[in-house]
Design a protein around this motif. Structure first.
Motif, mmCIF file in Angstrom:
data_model
loop_
_atom_site.group_PDB
_atom_site.id
_atom_site.type_symbol
_atom_site.label_atom_id
_atom_site.label_comp_id
_atom_site.label_asym_id
_atom_site.label_seq_id
_atom_site.Cartn_x
_atom_site.Cartn_y
_atom_site.Cartn_z
ATOM 1 N N GLY A 187 16.096 32.767 37.010
ATOM 2 C CA GLY A 187 16.898 33.978 37.119
ATOM 3 C C GLY A 187 17.495 34.064 38.508
ATOM 4 N N SER A 188 17.254 35.163 39.223
ATOM 5 C CA SER A 188 17.786 35.348 40.581
ATOM 6 C C SER A 188 16.803 34.914 41.661
ATOM 7 C CB SER A 188 18.139 36.820 40.793
ATOM 8 O OG SER A 188 16.984 37.646 40.662
ATOM 9 N N VAL A 189 15.619 34.427 41.267
ATOM 10 C CA VAL A 189 14.599 34.036 42.241
ATOM 11 C C VAL A 189 14.740 32.546 42.554
ATOM 12 C CG1 VAL A 189 12.127 33.919 42.743
ATOM 13 C CG2 VAL A 189 13.051 35.828 41.399
ATOM 14 N N SER A 190 14.909 32.225 43.859
ATOM 15 C CA SER A 190 14.968 30.829 44.296
ATOM 16 C C SER A 190 13.562 30.248 44.340
ATOM 17 C CB SER A 190 15.627 30.739 45.682
ATOM 18 O OG SER A 190 15.597 29.422 46.159
ATOM 19 N N SER A 215 5.874 29.479 36.658
ATOM 20 C CA SER A 215 6.374 29.499 35.285
ATOM 21 C C SER A 215 7.536 30.480 35.199
ATOM 22 C CB SER A 215 5.258 29.899 34.312
ATOM 23 O OG SER A 215 4.807 31.214 34.590
ATOM 24 N N CYS A 216 8.500 30.151 34.356
ATOM 25 C CA CYS A 216 9.702 30.988 34.233
ATOM 26 C C CYS A 216 9.824 31.446 32.785
ATOM 27 C CB CYS A 216 10.935 30.204 34.666
ATOM 28 S SG CYS A 216 12.469 31.155 34.609
ATOM 29 N N ASN A 217 9.726 32.739 32.567
ATOM 30 C CA ASN A 217 9.844 33.324 31.233
ATOM 31 C C ASN A 217 11.289 33.776 31.036
ATOM 32 O OD1 ASN A 217 9.659 34.615 28.814
ATOM 33 N ND2 ASN A 217 8.093 36.107 29.472
ATOM 34 N N GLU A 218 12.043 33.014 30.228
ATOM 35 C CA GLU A 218 13.456 33.321 30.026
ATOM 36 C C GLU A 218 13.710 34.000 28.694
ATOM 37 O OE1 GLU A 218 14.673 29.167 30.760
ATOM 38 O OE2 GLU A 218 15.905 29.996 32.384
ATOM 39 N N THR A 219 12.624 34.403 28.002
ATOM 40 C CA THR A 219 12.809 35.049 26.705
ATOM 41 C C THR A 219 13.162 36.523 26.851
ATOM 42 O OG1 THR A 219 10.436 35.538 26.574
ATOM 43 C CG2 THR A 219 11.197 33.449 25.626
ATOM 44 N N SER A 220 12.768 37.139 27.991
ATOM 45 C CA SER A 220 13.060 38.550 28.192
ATOM 46 C C SER A 220 14.517 38.730 28.603
ATOM 47 C CB SER A 220 12.131 39.122 29.280
ATOM 48 O OG SER A 220 12.315 38.397 30.478
ATOM 49 N N ALA A 276 15.731 39.946 31.363
ATOM 50 C CA ALA A 276 15.872 39.371 32.698
ATOM 51 C C ALA A 276 14.746 38.374 32.897
ATOM 52 C CB ALA A 276 15.806 40.475 33.762
ATOM 53 N N PRO A 277 15.067 37.113 33.227
ATOM 54 C CA PRO A 277 14.006 36.106 33.417
ATOM 55 C C PRO A 277 12.996 36.573 34.447
ATOM 56 C CG PRO A 277 16.169 35.073 33.377
ATOM 57 C CD PRO A 277 16.418 36.540 33.427
#
Length: 707
Positions: A19-22, A42-47, A49-50
């Motif tokens: 998302g917007s987090v580097s 871990s990156c949750n992209e299902t919501s 906003a990731p």
């Protein structure tokens, strides 16, 4: 191992954002993209906003900073008795390279009558308690009405838990750790109705890597280009030492955790930068230099400009120096002209101790009075102006700035100043020193804060009432001061302007005799000194008009008027009549009232209700004798002082009932005296001032008071 590109923040083939987090290395998403398991993301992209999570410690990531070795996360909020909110969980970082940032973490407890304890399981760390003021009808809203916080946490801290005292209370309570910057930001608005529904607050964690994990990073550089700091926590079971890499040095960019991560920035290739303008730019490791043939005009211009600035600065300083020297020369001239050398000689040769006396410089007095600011003016008269000032040692003073000095009398002026400096009596305003560096000398007195006796009588203060005891005390103190001037000074001094407005009151409402209208003294027959003033109508000795000679008994008469002011609360001169066009003297009105046996009808209303009628009668009799038309019939000032002191000593044992027969005696006595005065001489056929036993000498205590 996958190598990273030059200047990159992640390894090749790894995601650099969620998302917007580097997500910079040593953090990473996916296998082989992070340094070790602690940095796995871990990156949750299902919501919608990731969301980004640190898998190892189960917290959501808001931001990762390589430069500060910090990671911003969401801190859970622990609660009790709060509907719709979970109780929160204990944050445990033990064994990880993460710990709560000591510099940026604050502990907050909110709610009504909330007492939260911050702990690291064992031992207890800190406690915070909030209280109630105006309780809202909505108990949940009141969670944000009051709060407390602690701005520091002990280091290191890797476990956070909060427990609540008084959990049996039904009121809602919150406790959490937060970023101190958030705590003072506009986002933290406790009056916002939505504030209590927050489920998290931002929190900062410090992190580092082990010394073993730094192996190989240094080998890729000719010189170290990052700074290293370390932390450890052996007291809480965290035994490994870690270091925090502070990012790349200025002039470099990249990721110091990757081989070849920090690379030199070529400033010369930056089209927006253009550091050298039209000159030739040459890149250097970590910096750049400008060179070329076009540099000499700039250097020449800089040199010429610098020379002009130096010339102007030098001219200005020379002007200031010459002006200062001229001012110093003029001050020295005035100092000699006003008898400064004679004063120094007198001060050094006098045998008496002149305590804390000083010859002030004009610079000291300008600083003390804010350059004689008009706001500092205490009073103005025909002879000069008095300013309030504060010396460098913190003493508050009154600075008398006179208008005129007769240069023919400089020697007399200096001799008299030396004499005044030697006067040391607790009821006389102290002359602290003088300044001779200006055309007309200035005198510096101690500052007396509570105004004049005249003001105290006319504008009586309910908080500090003018009781009979205080009136008698003031009368005795003034008499003691005048007696000292007449009898105890090395040369007898006649005040010549005794009046209630020349009697000041200090912070304890003790009397201080003063006369700021007097700037010099004159000699009369070389036997005594008297202030060179005309006196004040209503206080002047009638005999002075007949003989044109001022004596010590003239001061006694003026003091008698002050005594009557204390007894009656009236002014020395008042306007009477239908249109208040006729002036009436207080002294003659007092004498007439004594004749008519009307003493207690003219007393101040407060004294009429007093039980000290005996003492009041004695003071009235003394005032009458002081107001005798013949100076020979008046007592001396030392006799007045002794009699007032005797009345004070007997005051506690005196009969509180007024003796009517004594009042009648006073009437007969003063009537006989006034009848004798009408025939040209006043009778002394009255009770003696002294007993057969001598009273003894007056006590002259050392103090910082003089006229």
């Amino acid at each position: 191992m996958i190598e990273s590109a030059v200047g990159a923040l992640v390894k090749d083939g790894c995601k650099d954002h969620c998302g917007s987090v580097s997500i910079p290395y040593p953090f990473g998403i996916g296998e082989n993209c992070y340094m070790n398991k602690w940095f796995e993301v871990s990156c949750n992209e299902t919501s919608t906003a990731p969301t980004t999570f640190l898998t190892s410690i189960e917290v959501e990531v808001l931001e990762i900073s390589l430069a500060d070795s910090q990671v911003h996360v969401k801190s859970p909020m622990m609660s009790v008795n709060y509907s719709g909110r979970t109780a929160g969980k204990v944050v445990k970082l033990a064994g990880s390279p993460f710990m709560f940032s000591e510099a940026t973490t604050t502990f907050i407890a909110a709610g009504c009558n909330n007492s939260a304890v911050k702990s690291q399981i064992e031992p207890l760390i800190d406690a915070c308690e909030s209280t109630c003021k105006n309780k809202s009808s909505d108990p949940e809203w009141y969670c944000t009405a009051e709060r407390c916080y602690e701005s520091m946490i002990p280091s290191p801290l890797q476990v956070f838990n909060a427990t609540f005292d008084r959990e049996d209370s039904k009121e809602c309570k919150l406790a959490f750790q937060a970023d101190v910057e958030w705590n003072y930001s506009s986002d933290n608005n406790i009056t916002d109705p939505n504030w209590q529904f927050k489920v998290y607050v931002p929190l900062v964690l410090d992190w580092g890597i082990t010394m073993e994990e730094t192996n190989g990073l240094y080998l890729n550089y000719d010189s170290p280009i990052w700074s290293v700091g370390g932390f450890s926590s052996p007291n809480f079971g965290f035994l490994n030492d870690f270091v925090k890499l502070r990012g790349c040095y200025d002039g470099y960019e990249g990721n110091p955790y990757l081989p070849y991560g920090c690379q030199d920035i070529d400033e010369c290739k930056d089209p927006k930068h253009k550091p050298c303008g039209h000159l030739i730019c040459e890149n250097k490791p970590g910096t750049y230099v400008c060179k070329g043939n076009k540099a000499w005009p700039i250097l020449l211009g800089i040199s010429v400009g610098f020379g002009v600035v130096c010339l102007l600065t030098g001219t200005w300083w020379m002007y200031k120096i010459l002006k200062k020297r001229k001012k110093m020369k003029l001050r020295k001239q005035f100092f000699k002209q006003n008898g400064g050398l004679l004063l120094q000689q007198q001060l050094s040769s006098t045998k008496k101790n002149i305590e804390r006396t000083k010859v002030f410089s004009i610079k000291e007095l300008e600083k003390a009075t804010d350059n004689f600011n008009r706001d500092r003016i205490l009073g103005q008269g025909g002879q000069g102006t008095v300013y309030k000032g504060m010396l460098v040692d913190g003493r508050i003073v009154a600075v008398k700035k006179s208008k005129v000095l007769d240069k023919k009398n400089v020697k007399e002026f200096i001799n008299e100043v030396v004499l005044l400096m030697q006067i040391n009596h607790r009821n006389i305003v102290k002359l602290l020193g003088c300044c001779l560096e200006i055309e007309v000398p200035m005198l510096v007195y101690e500052f007396i804060p509570n105004g004049t006796l005249f003001q105290y009588i006319q504008d009586q203060n309910e908080d500090i009432p003018l009781t009979w005891e205080r009136r008698l005390q003031i009368a005795a103190e003034v008499a003691s001061a005048l007696s000292y001037l007449h009898s105890e000074a090395s040369i007898p001094i006649y005040h010549r302007d005794v009046k209630s407005s020349n009697i000041l009151l200090d912070e304890k409402y003790r009397a201080k005799v003063s006369d700021f209208g007097t700037s010099r003294l004159i000699a009369i027959d070389k036997t005594h000194l008297t202030t060179n003033v005309k006196g004040t109508f209503g206080y002047l000795d009638p005999e002075y008009f007949w003989s044109n000679q001022f004596t010590e008994k003239s001061d006694v008469y003026s003091f008698g008027v002050v005594l009557v002011e204390l007894l009656t609360g009236e002014k020395a001169i008042s306007l009477v009549g239908a249109e208040e066009e006729e002036a009436r003297g207080l002294a003659s009105h007092f004498i007439l009232s004594m004749e008519e046996d009307n003493l207690f009808n003219i007393l101040d209303p407060q004294l009429r209700e007093s039980s000290a009628h005996g003492e009041i009668t004695k003071v009235a009799k003394l005032a009458y004798r002081c107001l005798s038309l013949s100076g020979k019939q008046r007592p001396k000032m030392i006799e007045v002082a002794v009699e007032l002191e005797q009345i004070r000593l007997l005051q506690n044992n005196s009969n509180s009932q007024q003796n009517h027969e004594e009042t009648g005696y006073v009437k007969n006595e003063v009537t006989n005296q006034w009848d004798s005065a009408s025939r040209g001489a006043l009778s002394l056929d009255m009770e003696p001032l002294f007993s057969s036993e001598p009273w003894g000498s007056l006590e002259m205590q050392q103090s910082s008071n003089t006229i």
